[in-house]
Structures are given as C-alpha cells and as structure tokens.
Design a protein around this motif. Structure first.
Motif, PDB file in Angstrom:
ATOM      1  N   TRP A 155       0.830  -1.208   0.000  1.00 27.55           N
ATOM      2  CA  TRP A 155       0.000   0.000   0.000  1.00 27.55           C
ATOM      3  C   TRP A 155       0.869   1.264   0.000  1.00 27.55           C
ATOM      4  CZ3 TRP A 155      -0.457   3.847   3.766  1.00 27.55           C
ATOM      5  CH2 TRP A 155      -1.390   4.836   3.460  1.00 27.55           C
ATOM      6  N   GLN A 156       1.960   1.256   0.747  1.00 30.75           N
ATOM      7  CA  GLN A 156       2.849   2.423   0.759  1.00 30.75           C
ATOM      8  C   GLN A 156       3.417   2.691  -0.634  1.00 30.75           C
ATOM      9  OE1 GLN A 156       5.486   1.151   3.904  1.00 30.75           O
ATOM     10  NE2 GLN A 156       4.422   2.382   5.449  1.00 30.75           N
ATOM     11  N   ALA A 157       3.756   1.638  -1.351  1.00 29.74           N
ATOM     12  CA  ALA A 157       4.284   1.799  -2.711  1.00 29.74           C
ATOM     13  C   ALA A 157       3.215   2.350  -3.655  1.00 29.74           C
ATOM     14  CB  ALA A 157       4.811   0.467  -3.231  1.00 29.74           C
ATOM     15  N   THR A 158       2.001   1.814  -3.581  1.00 28.61           N
ATOM     16  CA  THR A 158       0.935   2.313  -4.462  1.00 28.61           C
ATOM     17  C   THR A 158       0.488   3.705  -4.048  1.00 28.61           C
ATOM     18  OG1 THR A 158      -0.840   1.265  -3.180  1.00 28.61           O
ATOM     19  CG2 THR A 158       0.092   0.000  -5.028  1.00 28.61           C
ATOM     20  N   ASN A 159       0.504   3.978  -2.757  1.00 31.38           N
ATOM     21  CA  ASN A 159       0.093   5.295  -2.283  1.00 31.38           C
ATOM     22  C   ASN A 159       1.085   6.374  -2.726  1.00 31.38           C
ATOM     23  OD1 ASN A 159      -1.848   6.849  -0.777  1.00 31.38           O
ATOM     24  ND2 ASN A 159      -0.229   7.175   0.718  1.00 31.38           N
ATOM     25  N   GLU A 160       2.376   6.047  -2.690  1.00 35.72           N
ATOM     26  CA  GLU A 160       3.386   6.986  -3.160  1.00 35.72           C
ATOM     27  C   GLU A 160       3.185   7.275  -4.651  1.00 35.72           C
ATOM     28  OE1 GLU A 160       8.167   7.147  -3.994  1.00 35.72           O
ATOM     29  OE2 GLU A 160       7.429   5.782  -2.456  1.00 35.72           O
ATOM     30  N   LEU A 161       2.925   6.237  -5.414  1.00 45.78           N
ATOM     31  CA  LEU A 161       2.677   6.394  -6.848  1.00 45.78           C
ATOM     32  C   LEU A 161       1.424   7.236  -7.088  1.00 45.78           C
ATOM     33  CD1 LEU A 161       3.646   5.513  -9.671  1.00 45.78           C
ATOM     34  CD2 LEU A 161       2.311   3.431  -9.389  1.00 45.78           C
ATOM     35  N   ASN A 162       0.380   6.953  -6.342  1.00 46.77           N
ATOM     36  CA  ASN A 162      -0.871   7.703  -6.460  1.00 46.77           C
ATOM     37  C   ASN A 162      -0.670   9.172  -6.102  1.00 46.77           C
ATOM     38  OD1 ASN A 162      -3.728   7.867  -6.906  1.00 46.77           O
ATOM     39  ND2 ASN A 162      -4.007   7.891  -4.694  1.00 46.77           N
ATOM     40  N   THR A 163       0.079   9.433  -5.049  1.00 49.86           N
ATOM     41  CA  THR A 163       0.351  10.805  -4.612  1.00 49.86           C
ATOM     42  C   THR A 163       1.133  11.569  -5.673  1.00 49.86           C
ATOM     43  OG1 THR A 163       0.356  10.108  -2.303  1.00 49.86           O
ATOM     44  CG2 THR A 163       1.411  12.207  -2.792  1.00 49.86           C
ATOM     45  N   ARG A 164       2.125  10.918  -6.259  1.00 48.77           N
ATOM     46  CA  ARG A 164       2.933  11.581  -7.298  1.00 48.77           C
ATOM     47  C   ARG A 164       2.093  11.929  -8.528  1.00 48.77           C
ATOM     48  NH1 ARG A 164       8.598  11.156  -7.494  1.00 48.77           N
ATOM     49  NH2 ARG A 164       8.315  12.555  -9.259  1.00 48.77           N
ATOM     50  N   TYR A 165       1.175  11.050  -8.902  1.00 47.91           N
ATOM     51  CA  TYR A 165       0.362  11.317 -10.084  1.00 47.91           C
ATOM     52  C   TYR A 165      -0.784  12.280  -9.799  1.00 47.91           C
ATOM     53  CZ  TYR A 165       2.823   8.540 -13.415  1.00 47.91           C
ATOM     54  OH  TYR A 165       3.795   8.089 -14.278  1.00 47.91           O
ATOM     55  N   ALA A 166      -1.037  12.568  -8.548  1.00 51.34           N
ATOM     56  CA  ALA A 166      -2.062  13.552  -8.195  1.00 51.34           C
ATOM     57  C   ALA A 166      -1.501  14.971  -8.232  1.00 51.34           C
ATOM     58  CB  ALA A 166      -2.622  13.245  -6.808  1.00 51.34           C
ATOM     59  N   GLN A 167      -0.202  15.112  -8.356  1.00 48.15           N
ATOM     60  CA  GLN A 167       0.434  16.429  -8.388  1.00 48.15           C
ATOM     61  C   GLN A 167       0.210  17.102  -9.741  1.00 48.15           C
ATOM     62  OE1 GLN A 167       4.527  15.672  -7.461  1.00 48.15           O
ATOM     63  NE2 GLN A 167       4.111  15.246  -5.305  1.00 48.15           N
ATOM     64  N   ALA A 168       0.424  18.415  -9.749  1.00 45.87           N
ATOM     65  CA  ALA A 168       0.225  19.196 -10.969  1.00 45.87           C
ATOM     66  C   ALA A 168       1.157  18.748 -12.094  1.00 45.87           C
ATOM     67  CB  ALA A 168       0.427  20.685 -10.679  1.00 45.87           C
ATOM     68  N   SER A 169       2.384  18.404 -11.752  1.00 46.42           N
ATOM     69  CA  SER A 169       3.314  17.921 -12.780  1.00 46.42           C
ATOM     70  C   SER A 169       3.668  16.462 -12.465  1.00 46.42           C
ATOM     71  CB  SER A 169       4.570  18.784 -12.822  1.00 46.42           C
ATOM     72  OG  SER A 169       5.212  18.793 -11.570  1.00 46.42           O
ATOM     73  N   PRO A 170       2.940  15.527 -13.056  1.00 43.63           N
ATOM     74  CA  PRO A 170       3.179  14.109 -12.765  1.00 43.63           C
ATOM     75  C   PRO A 170       4.544  13.653 -13.277  1.00 43.63           C
ATOM     76  CG  PRO A 170       1.581  14.358 -14.531  1.00 43.63           C
ATOM     77  CD  PRO A 170       1.883  15.729 -14.025  1.00 43.63           C
ATOM     78  N   PRO A 171       5.067  12.582 -12.711  1.00 39.70           N
ATOM     79  CA  PRO A 171       6.376  12.069 -13.131  1.00 39.70           C
ATOM     80  C   PRO A 171       6.316  11.482 -14.546  1.00 39.70           C
ATOM     81  CG  PRO A 171       5.372  10.601 -11.545  1.00 39.70           C
ATOM     82  CD  PRO A 171       4.487  11.798 -11.642  1.00 39.70           C
ATOM     83  N   GLY A 172       7.471  11.152 -15.059  1.00 38.60           N
ATOM     84  CA  GLY A 172       7.566  10.641 -16.421  1.00 38.60           C
ATOM     85  C   GLY A 172       7.350   9.147 -16.537  1.00 38.60           C
ATOM     86  N   ARG A 173       7.498   8.677 -17.768  1.00 41.42           N
ATOM     87  CA  ARG A 173       7.256   7.279 -18.122  1.00 41.42           C
ATOM     88  C   ARG A 173       8.202   6.328 -17.377  1.00 41.42           C
ATOM     89  NH1 ARG A 173       9.864   3.938 -21.209  1.00 41.42           N
ATOM     90  NH2 ARG A 173      11.209   5.573 -22.037  1.00 41.42           N
ATOM     91  N   VAL A 174       9.475   6.669 -17.277  1.00 34.24           N
ATOM     92  CA  VAL A 174      10.454   5.782 -16.632  1.00 34.24           C
ATOM     93  C   VAL A 174      10.103   5.579 -15.158  1.00 34.24           C
ATOM     94  CG1 VAL A 174      12.882   5.506 -15.987  1.00 34.24           C
ATOM     95  CG2 VAL A 174      12.283   6.375 -18.254  1.00 34.24           C
TER      96      VAL A 174
END
Length: 134
Positions: free
Chosen positions: A90-109
């Motif tokens: 859950w911590q791994a998915t939550n971190e990913l979810n949090t990053r993609y909720a930001q205004a500038s989401p992370p890249g493909r890699v």
C-alpha cells in the motif's frame, strides 16, 4: 519409574504444544488471493505509462486495491507477516498515487519502475498466500 512417567509427560506436552502451533498458522484466503491476482495483472502492463489519463486511473485503482488488502488483512487471524507486506504494498501504491495527483506528474520511466516494484511486491505476496494451507 518416576523418571519414565515424567519423560512421558514431557513428551506429551511437547507433542501437544507442537500441534497447537500448527493451528496458529494463517490459512489460505480466496479474497486476499483474488485481490493480489488483480494487482499482479494490472501492474504488469507498463503501456499505461505512456497515456497520462490511463495511468492516473490505473494508479488510483491499484492504490484502492492495496488499501483494501491492507484493511482486510487485519481481520484475518494469525496474519501478521501478510499485514506487514500489505502495508508495504500500500505504501508503494500510495506513493505512486500521490505523485500522479500532483500538478506535474512524473515521467514514463518513473511509472514503469514503480509499477515494476508494485508487481514484485504483489508477486511475493501472491506466492506466500498461495502456499498457505487450505
């Protein structure tokens, strides 16, 4: 004679204790296994990382499934190790979810690496769950 009696009593206690410890093992749970299978299936498809809309939907879904697993696992008896792994997942998915909720989401890699991490965690949990006694 008293020594033999004490030895038999000690042996009986040891057998009883060993038998009781076998009863304390958590058993296979089809709900847990089903959610882990879904997480495995979804996290293996890295093609979503190229589509900004799709990746947000997938990441939210993975986070919801991992959170369900974390909460559900607390209700299962003798499930301590799986609870720890479910929290890590859950911590791994939550971190990913949090990053993609930001205004500038992370890249493909970043997306591919994190999905690979989630997939590996879920795969380990899936194997552990599948080996439990039924």
């Amino acid at each position: 004679m008293a020594v033999l009696k004490n030895l038999c009593l000690l042996l009986s206690i040891a057998i009883l204790a060993a038998g009781c410890s076998l009863l304390a093992v958590s058993h296979f749970d089809s709900n847990e296994q089903s959610v882990l299978t879904t997480i495995l299936q979804v996290s293996q498809d890295k093609r979503v990382c190229t589509d900004a809309g799709a990746v947000i939907t997938v990441v939210k879904g993975l986070n919801t499934q991992a959170e369900w697993l974390k909460i559900y696992g607390t209700s299962l008896p003798n499930n301590g190790p799986m609870q720890i792994m479910a929290l890590q997942l859950w911590q791994a998915t939550n971190e990913l979810n949090t990053r993609y909720a930001q205004a500038s989401p992370p890249g493909r890699v970043y997306c591919e690496l994190k999905l690979d991490n989630v997939h590996k965690l879920a795969d380990i949990m899936h194997d552990v769950s599948a080996r439990r006694p039924r």
